[in-house]
Design a protein around this motif. Structure first.
Motif, PDB file in Angstrom:
ATOM      1  N   MET A   1       0.818  -1.205   0.000  1.00 44.13           N
ATOM      2  CA  MET A   1       0.000   0.000   0.000  1.00 44.13           C
ATOM      3  C   MET A   1       0.857   1.261   0.000  1.00 44.13           C
ATOM      4  SD  MET A   1      -3.088  -0.992  -0.341  1.00 44.13           S
ATOM      5  CE  MET A   1      -2.467  -2.377  -1.329  1.00 44.13           C
TER       6      MET A   1
ATOM      7  N   THR B   1      -5.985   1.297   0.136  1.00 41.42           N
ATOM      8  CA  THR B   1      -5.590   0.781   1.446  1.00 41.42           C
ATOM      9  C   THR B   1      -6.807   0.333   2.244  1.00 41.42           C
ATOM     10  OG1 THR B   1      -3.598   2.156   1.545  1.00 41.42           O
ATOM     11  CG2 THR B   1      -4.493   1.361   3.630  1.00 41.42           C
TER      12      THR B   1
ATOM     13  N   SER C   1      -1.019  -2.845   5.996  1.00 44.33           N
ATOM     14  CA  SER C   1      -1.810  -1.898   5.209  1.00 44.33           C
ATOM     15  C   SER C   1      -2.279  -0.739   6.081  1.00 44.33           C
ATOM     16  CB  SER C   1      -3.010  -2.603   4.581  1.00 44.33           C
ATOM     17  OG  SER C   1      -2.603  -3.566   3.632  1.00 44.33           O
TER      18      SER C   1
END
Length: 465
Positions: free
Chosen positions: A88, A104, A293
């Protein structure tokens, strides 16, 4: 070779700390080979079978889909190793820091969903093999996956050195047993065409694209990251889809119960128990990647606390949630990420490498949202994501747009390839001015980072790793 000192090093707690480069080709190959060894693949083989046709056509659809998907996955893995950034964060270079929050958040949702899905599958398979209640296996799988996410590099080393061999022995035994029986022709409906069959296979490796760099940022060089990821996951994909199709042909001709078909094998329950244990790595990967993430939203978050929270949520959902009702939404999110792969690959490998900015000040690139959206629309127009019940309106709306454009709902095309092609083409058009200016020397390329400078000073180092 790892030394006692390096064995104690693991992933930093936050993104503010540098990521250690401790993994080589062997570790990467073992990790992605294990991640490809999943009971989801033989279960999904039921939808890849081409009924009324020779098995060879089904096999080639599996091979073609696995190669395409694995190459795309490998390219994302290589980018993660070269930039030293998780997936991400890597998308900051594509969309900008703040715009990267959109993929994300979607990735956090899908990772929690897939972690829950994996725990449910592990518990269901284990309860059937051992004829026991599901709840102890839900709890055990959730706890083990969470503990692995606390020390992810240590888990990767164990998977690469030990678990992969146990899983490989089980796979070889299952193939031996399945192939020792005559294979009747497939009679039940599966895929409607060669490319719809390949499309399902493509989707499995591509679904790992938003997670790949979370692990390969620790690999010593782009080449071992690409080869280990593409070969490891691609080979496992071919093997497990093929195993599922053969098991259905040999033992499950009356239904699409792959677990039941494998249990019909002599000592099949022993091999399945090994595969069920190895399946925990899938849940671990989703728990860990959810935590990483989330760090893209706030770099100072401690990944260990995040992993504990995510593992607890996924375990509770596995006890209480109807994952079957959530499955279409997971596939919808998958359809969102398929075109994003096309956008990323074209933008990353065509635009000058030094201009890829993953810092906190990465500028917004809103134009690249356009090819992402175009690819998603192309996917839905080719094969609308199916919803039943209250979500059927989504499917009906896209089906009506197909009719407006004269697109045959039974077109037999690969939605993934159509989506990828549209996203890649529009991305190339959007990036063309930047590419032209770079070739003319009008685009300033930042100075290389220390890690890149070291590789340039010692070009043989990447090959040795």
């Amino acid at each position: 070779m790892a030394t006692p000192a390096t064995l104690d090093i693991d992933v930093p707690r936050t993104l503010s700390e540098p990521a250690p480069k401790l993994l080589g080709l062997r570790d990467t190959l073992g990790l992605w080979g294990n991640l490809g060894i999943s009971l989801l693949l033989p279960v999904a083989a039921a939808y890849v079978i081409l009924p009324g046709r020779p098995f060879g056509q089904t096999f080639w659809a599996i091979v073609v889909g696995a190669v395409i998907g694995a190459v795309l996955l490998g390219l994302g893995a290589a980018a993660g190793a070269r930039e030293g950034a998780p997936a991400m964060v890597l998308l900051r270079g594509l969309l900008g820091r703040h715009a990267s929050y959109l993929p994300t958040i979607l990735n956090i949702v899908q990772c929690i969903g897939w972690a829950t899905f994996e725990i449910v599958i592990i518990a269901e398979a284990a309860s059937r093999v051992l004829d026991a209640p599901r709840w102890p296996f839900i709890l055990g799988a959730g706890v083990l996956a969470t503990l692995m996410a606390l020390r992810p590099l240590g888990a990767v080393r164990v998977l690469a050195r030990y678990a992969v061999w146990a899983a490989l022995a089980s796979v070889v035994y299952l193939f031996w047993e399945v192939l020792s029986n005559p294979l009747p022709a497939f009679t039940e409906a599966g895929a409607s065409s060669f490319w719809t069959a390949a499309d399902i296979v493509i989707a499995l490796p591509v679904s790992w694209f938003p997670l790949a760099a979370d692990y390969t940022r620790h690999v010593r060089g782009g080449r071992p990251a690409f080869v280990g990821t593409a070969v490891g996951y691609g080979a496992a994909t071919i093997a497990f889809f093929t195993l599922g199709a053969l098991a259905l042909a040999a033992y499950g001709a009356s239904g699409f119960d792959v677990i039941g078909a494998l249990l019909a094998l002599q000592w099949g329950f022993v091999a399945l128990l090994v595969l069920i244990f190895v399946e925990v790595d899938e849940a671990f990967a989703n728990v860990y990647s959810t935590a990483v993430s989330a760090q893209n939203l706030s770099a100072r978050l401690d990944r260990r606390l995040l992993a504990l929270a995510v593992g607890a949520v996924a375990t509770v959902l596995a006890f209480t949630f109807d994952i079957a009702a959530y499955e279409p939404f997971l596939f919808l999110i998958g359809a969102v990420f398929v075109p994003l792969v096309g956008v990323f690959v074209v933008a990353y490998f065509l635009v000058p490498r030094g201009t890829w900015d993953t810092s906190d000040t990465a500028p917004a690139r809103p134009l690249l949202l356009l090819p992402w959206a175009a690819g998603f629309v192309a996917y839905q127009l080719t094969l609308p994501t199916y919803f039943a019940g209250t979500g059927a309106g989504w499917t009906a709306w896209w089906s009506a747009r197909q009719a407006d454009l004269g697109i045959d709902p039974a077109n037999g095309w690969s939605a993934s390839l159509v989506s990828l092609a549209v996203a890649a083409l529009v991305t190339a058009l959007v990036c063309l001015p930047t590419i032209v200016r770079a070739r003319r020397g009008e685009v300033a390329v930042p100075a290389p980072r220390a890690a890149d400078a070291a590789r340039e000073a010692d070009p043989a180092g990447e090959a040795r790793s």
